[in-house]
Design a protein around this motif. Structure first.
Motif, PDB file in Angstrom:
ATOM      1  N   LEU A  35       0.824  -1.194   0.000  1.00  0.00           N
ATOM      2  CA  LEU A  35       0.000   0.000   0.000  1.00  0.00           C
ATOM      3  C   LEU A  35       0.861   1.248   0.000  1.00  0.00           C
ATOM      4  N   GLY A  36       0.381   2.269  -0.677  1.00  0.00           N
ATOM      5  CA  GLY A  36       1.094   3.535  -0.729  1.00  0.00           C
ATOM      6  C   GLY A  36       0.856   4.360   0.509  1.00  0.00           C
ATOM      7  N   GLY A  37       1.460   5.542   0.564  1.00  0.00           N
ATOM      8  CA  GLY A  37       1.337   6.422   1.724  1.00  0.00           C
ATOM      9  C   GLY A  37      -0.057   7.000   1.852  1.00  0.00           C
ATOM     10  N   MET A  38      -0.395   7.429   3.067  1.00  0.00           N
ATOM     11  CA  MET A  38      -1.719   7.989   3.335  1.00  0.00           C
ATOM     12  C   MET A  38      -1.770   9.454   2.902  1.00  0.00           C
ATOM     13  N   ALA A  39      -2.921   9.846   2.385  1.00  0.00           N
ATOM     14  CA  ALA A  39      -3.137  11.223   1.996  1.00  0.00           C
ATOM     15  C   ALA A  39      -3.693  12.006   3.173  1.00  0.00           C
ATOM     16  N   ALA A  40      -3.724  13.327   3.020  1.00  0.00           N
ATOM     17  CA  ALA A  40      -4.270  14.165   4.093  1.00  0.00           C
ATOM     18  C   ALA A  40      -5.762  13.938   4.204  1.00  0.00           C
ATOM     19  N   ALA A  41      -6.292  14.018   5.433  1.00  0.00           N
ATOM     20  CA  ALA A  41      -7.707  13.757   5.686  1.00  0.00           C
ATOM     21  C   ALA A  41      -8.428  15.047   6.023  1.00  0.00           C
ATOM     22  N   ALA A  42      -9.650  15.149   5.485  1.00  0.00           N
ATOM     23  CA  ALA A  42     -10.483  16.294   5.824  1.00  0.00           C
ATOM     24  C   ALA A  42     -11.243  15.980   7.101  1.00  0.00           C
TER      25      ALA A  42
ATOM     26  N   ALA B 295     -14.152  -2.911  12.456  1.00  0.00           N
ATOM     27  CA  ALA B 295     -13.220  -2.041  11.730  1.00  0.00           C
ATOM     28  C   ALA B 295     -13.803  -1.651  10.383  1.00  0.00           C
ATOM     29  N   THR B 296     -14.432  -2.597   9.710  1.00  0.00           N
ATOM     30  CA  THR B 296     -15.050  -2.307   8.409  1.00  0.00           C
ATOM     31  C   THR B 296     -16.150  -1.264   8.547  1.00  0.00           C
ATOM     32  N   LEU B 297     -17.014  -1.442   9.546  1.00  0.00           N
ATOM     33  CA  LEU B 297     -18.100  -0.483   9.756  1.00  0.00           C
ATOM     34  C   LEU B 297     -17.559   0.899  10.105  1.00  0.00           C
ATOM     35  N   ASN B 298     -16.538   0.957  10.953  1.00  0.00           N
ATOM     36  CA  ASN B 298     -15.984   2.245  11.373  1.00  0.00           C
ATOM     37  C   ASN B 298     -15.392   3.011  10.196  1.00  0.00           C
ATOM     38  N   VAL B 299     -14.629   2.324   9.364  1.00  0.00           N
ATOM     39  CA  VAL B 299     -14.003   2.998   8.221  1.00  0.00           C
ATOM     40  C   VAL B 299     -15.045   3.333   7.156  1.00  0.00           C
ATOM     41  N   ALA B 300     -16.030   2.477   6.998  1.00  0.00           N
ATOM     42  CA  ALA B 300     -17.072   2.733   6.004  1.00  0.00           C
ATOM     43  C   ALA B 300     -17.826   4.025   6.295  1.00  0.00           C
ATOM     44  N   ARG B 301     -18.030   4.317   7.575  1.00  0.00           N
ATOM     45  CA  ARG B 301     -18.719   5.572   7.929  1.00  0.00           C
ATOM     46  C   ARG B 301     -17.908   6.789   7.499  1.00  0.00           C
ATOM     47  N   LYS B 302     -16.601   6.665   7.515  1.00  0.00           N
ATOM     48  CA  LYS B 302     -15.739   7.788   7.145  1.00  0.00           C
ATOM     49  C   LYS B 302     -15.593   7.945   5.626  1.00  0.00           C
ATOM     50  N   PHE B 303     -15.837   6.850   4.901  1.00  0.00           N
ATOM     51  CA  PHE B 303     -15.669   6.862   3.444  1.00  0.00           C
ATOM     52  C   PHE B 303     -16.942   6.363   2.771  1.00  0.00           C
ATOM     53  N   PRO B 304     -17.987   7.181   2.761  1.00  0.00           N
ATOM     54  CA  PRO B 304     -19.285   6.718   2.242  1.00  0.00           C
ATOM     55  C   PRO B 304     -19.281   6.417   0.749  1.00  0.00           C
ATOM     56  N   ASN B 305     -18.277   6.896   0.009  1.00  0.00           N
ATOM     57  CA  ASN B 305     -18.232   6.629  -1.426  1.00  0.00           C
ATOM     58  C   ASN B 305     -17.500   5.340  -1.774  1.00  0.00           C
ATOM     59  N   VAL B 306     -16.923   4.695  -0.783  1.00  0.00           N
ATOM     60  CA  VAL B 306     -16.236   3.424  -1.000  1.00  0.00           C
ATOM     61  C   VAL B 306     -17.186   2.284  -0.634  1.00  0.00           C
TER      62      VAL B 306
ATOM     63  N   ALA C 147      -6.419  -3.452  11.528  1.00  0.00           N
ATOM     64  CA  ALA C 147      -7.287  -3.557  10.360  1.00  0.00           C
ATOM     65  C   ALA C 147      -7.869  -2.204   9.996  1.00  0.00           C
ATOM     66  N   GLU C 148      -8.245  -1.423  10.999  1.00  0.00           N
ATOM     67  CA  GLU C 148      -8.812  -0.099  10.725  1.00  0.00           C
ATOM     68  C   GLU C 148      -7.783   0.803  10.041  1.00  0.00           C
ATOM     69  N   ARG C 149      -6.544   0.722  10.475  1.00  0.00           N
ATOM     70  CA  ARG C 149      -5.496   1.536   9.837  1.00  0.00           C
ATOM     71  C   ARG C 149      -5.274   1.107   8.390  1.00  0.00           C
ATOM     72  N   VAL C 150      -5.255  -0.191   8.153  1.00  0.00           N
ATOM     73  CA  VAL C 150      -5.046  -0.683   6.793  1.00  0.00           C
ATOM     74  C   VAL C 150      -6.192  -0.273   5.882  1.00  0.00           C
ATOM     75  N   LEU C 151      -7.422  -0.393   6.378  1.00  0.00           N
ATOM     76  CA  LEU C 151      -8.582  -0.011   5.575  1.00  0.00           C
ATOM     77  C   LEU C 151      -8.573   1.477   5.249  1.00  0.00           C
ATOM     78  N   THR C 152      -8.246   2.288   6.217  1.00  0.00           N
ATOM     79  CA  THR C 152      -8.169   3.730   5.977  1.00  0.00           C
ATOM     80  C   THR C 152      -7.142   4.038   4.908  1.00  0.00           C
ATOM     81  N   GLN C 153      -5.999   3.395   4.982  1.00  0.00           N
ATOM     82  CA  GLN C 153      -4.952   3.623   3.998  1.00  0.00           C
ATOM     83  C   GLN C 153      -5.392   3.184   2.611  1.00  0.00           C
ATOM     84  N   MET C 154      -6.106   2.074   2.537  1.00  0.00           N
ATOM     85  CA  MET C 154      -6.612   1.624   1.242  1.00  0.00           C
ATOM     86  C   MET C 154      -7.573   2.646   0.631  1.00  0.00           C
ATOM     87  N   CYS C 155      -8.454   3.181   1.467  1.00  0.00           N
ATOM     88  CA  CYS C 155      -9.411   4.178   0.978  1.00  0.00           C
ATOM     89  C   CYS C 155      -8.686   5.416   0.467  1.00  0.00           C
ATOM     90  N   LEU C 156      -7.719   5.882   1.229  1.00  0.00           N
ATOM     91  CA  LEU C 156      -6.982   7.075   0.835  1.00  0.00           C
ATOM     92  C   LEU C 156      -6.079   6.827  -0.372  1.00  0.00           C
TER      93      LEU C 156
END
Length: 360
Positions: free
Chosen positions: A7-14, A102-113, A77-86
Motif C-alpha cells: 500500500l502507498g502512503g496515506m493522503a491528508a484527511a479532511a 473495523a469495516t463499519l468504522n471505516v465505512a462511515r468515514k468513506f461513504p463513497n467506497v 485492520a482499521e489503519r489498513v482499511l483507511t490507507q486503502m481508501c486514501l
C-alpha cells in the motif's frame, strides 16, 4: 491489468468524512483485499487470493487489485482499511469475521467506497456481507468421518467460539452420528485462524487421545503434516483443496469458491448496480465445493458422500433437519423441521451428544 501488493502512503484527511480520490472515466476500479493470514497458507487466505486473481483475469485493465496480508483483527485492520481508501480504492473486501467493526468504522468515514465483509452480519449503506454455507461441507466430511473412524473418536480443531465454527462442529457431528451412533467428538479450541505451531500441537494432542480422524476450522496445513507423520490418521482439506497431502491423510476437502462472487460484485460496482446485500450461498450455488475424493475411501463411502452432495445441490436436503435436540436434551427441531437461517447465524449451542462446553 495492474496489481499492487504494497500500500502507498496515506493522503491528508479532511474533517468528518475523509476525502477519497475520485476515479476518472476510463481509470481502472481499484479493488482492495484485506487478509488475516498469508496468501501462501494453502487454506482460507489462499482461496480468497485465488478469487482476487480471478477478478484480474476476468476484467483485465478495467481493474487494479491490491492486498494486505497478515492483518490482525482490530485496530491494525482499521489503519489498513483507511490507507486503502486514501489510496483510491473503490471497493474493499475484508475477509475475516474479526474485521467487522473495523469495516463499519471505516465505512462511515468513506461513504463513497463500497465494502464487502466476509462472514459478518452487520451492514450499512456501503457495507455488504457475504459468507458460504460451510456447514454443508461439514455434513459431507462428517459422514465420511463417521464411516471411516476405527477408534470412534474424531478430533476437531476449532478456531474461535463464534456461530460459524459452532455450526460446523454441530453439522459434522450430526452426520457422523447418523452413520455411526458410537462416534465421539473431541474439540480443541486454539483461538487462532492461522498459527501452524498451535494447529500442529492441537492435532498431536487429538491423536494422542486416540482420534484417528482430525478435522480443522483453521487455515494452515500443519494438522495435515502431523497426521501424515502419524501414518494412520485421516484428515480433510480446509478452505482449499490441500491436495499436496492427498491421497492420504487428506481424503477430500471443503473448498471455498469465492471467484464467481468476487467477479459478480466487482462488475456491479462498475455498472452502478451494487447494493449492500447479505449473501449466504452453498453447494447449490457453487460457493462451497467438495474436493476430489481419495481412492483410499471405500467405493460405498464415496457413493454415500456423493449422494449427500447431490441432495444438497438440488436443495432436497438441509443438514439441520429434525428431530434434533440441544446438548441439554431440550427439544430444538421436530421431525422434518428445518432450522431457520436466523438461528443458524446466531448459533451458540451444541447439539445433543456433543461433550464439553463452548467457551464464553
Amino acid at each position: 491489468m495492474k496489481r499492487r501488493t504494497v500500500l502507498g502512503g496515506m493522503a491528508a484527511a479532511a474533517a468528518g468524512t475523509l476525502a477519497t480520490p475520485l476515479r476518472a472515466a476510463g481509470d481502472p476500479l481499484k479493488v482492495g483485499f484485506v487478509y488475516v493470514g498469508p496468501i501462501g497458507d494453502l487454506g482460507w487466505t489462499h482461496e480468497h487470493d485465488q478469487g482476487r486473481l480471478a477478478v484480474e483475469a476476468h476484467y483485465g485493465d478495467k481493474v487494479e487489485t491490491f492486498y494486505q496480508e497478515n492483518v490482525p483483527e482490530g485496530a491494525d485492520a482499521e489503519r489498513v482499511l483507511t490507507q486503502m481508501c486514501l489510496s483510491g480504492a473503490g471497493l474493499i473486501f475484508t475477509t475475516s469475521f474479526g474485521y467487522m467493526d473495523a469495516t463499519l468504522n471505516v465505512a462511515r468515514k468513506f461513504p463513497n467506497v463500497k465494502f464487502e465483509h466476509a462472514t459478518g452480519y452487520k451492514t450499512a449503506p456501503n457495507v455488504a456481507t457475504y459468507s458460504a454455507r460451510f456447514y454443508e461441507g461439514r455434513a459431507v466430511i462428517g459422514t465420511i468421518a463417521g464411516r471411516m473412524t476405527k477408534t470412534n473418536k474424531v478430533g476437531y480443531i476449532a478456531s474461535y467460539p463464534i456461530p460459524e465454527v459452532i455450526r460446523g462442529i454441530n453439522s459434522a457431528y450430526i452426520h457422523a452420528r447418523k452413520v455411526n451412533p458410537d462416534v465421539e467428538f473431541v474439540v480443541v479450541w486454539v483461538y487462532t485462524w492461522f498459527d501452524p505451531a498451535k494447529e500442529g500441537d492441537a492435532a498431536q494432542a487429538l491423536i494422542d487421545q486416540g482420534c484417528d480422524v482430525v478435522m480443522q476450522h483453521t487455515d494452515s496445513t500443519a494438522p495435515q503434516a502431523v497426521a501424515k507423520e502419524a501414518g494412520n490418521v485421516m484428515t480433510f482439506g480446509q478452505a482449499s483443496d490441500m491436495s499436496a497431502y492427498a491421497p492420504w491423510p487428506r481424503v477430500t476437502s471443503i473448498i471455498d469458491n469465492w471467484a464467481p462472487y468476487y467477479i459478480r460484485r466487482v462488475g456491479e460496482v462498475m455498472d452502478g448496480t451494487w447494493q449492500p446485500a447479505q449473501t449466504w450461498e452453498g453447494i447449490a450455488e457453487g460457493m462451497v465445493k467438495i474436493g476430489p475424493m481419495s481412492e483410499r475411501l471405500p467405493a460405498e463411502v464415496r457413493a454415500e458422500a456423493e449422494a449427500l452432495i447431490e441432495a444438497m445441490r438440488k436443495k432436497e436436503y438441509h443438514p439441520f433437519t429434525g428431530p434434533l435436540n440441544k446438548q441439554d436434551g431440550s427439544p430444538w427441531l421436530a421431525e422434518g423441521e428445518v432450522a431457520d437461517d436466523g438461528t443458524l447465524l446466531g448459533m451458540n449451542f451444541y447439539v445433543e451428544g456433543l461433550k464439553g462446553s463452548i467457551p464464553s
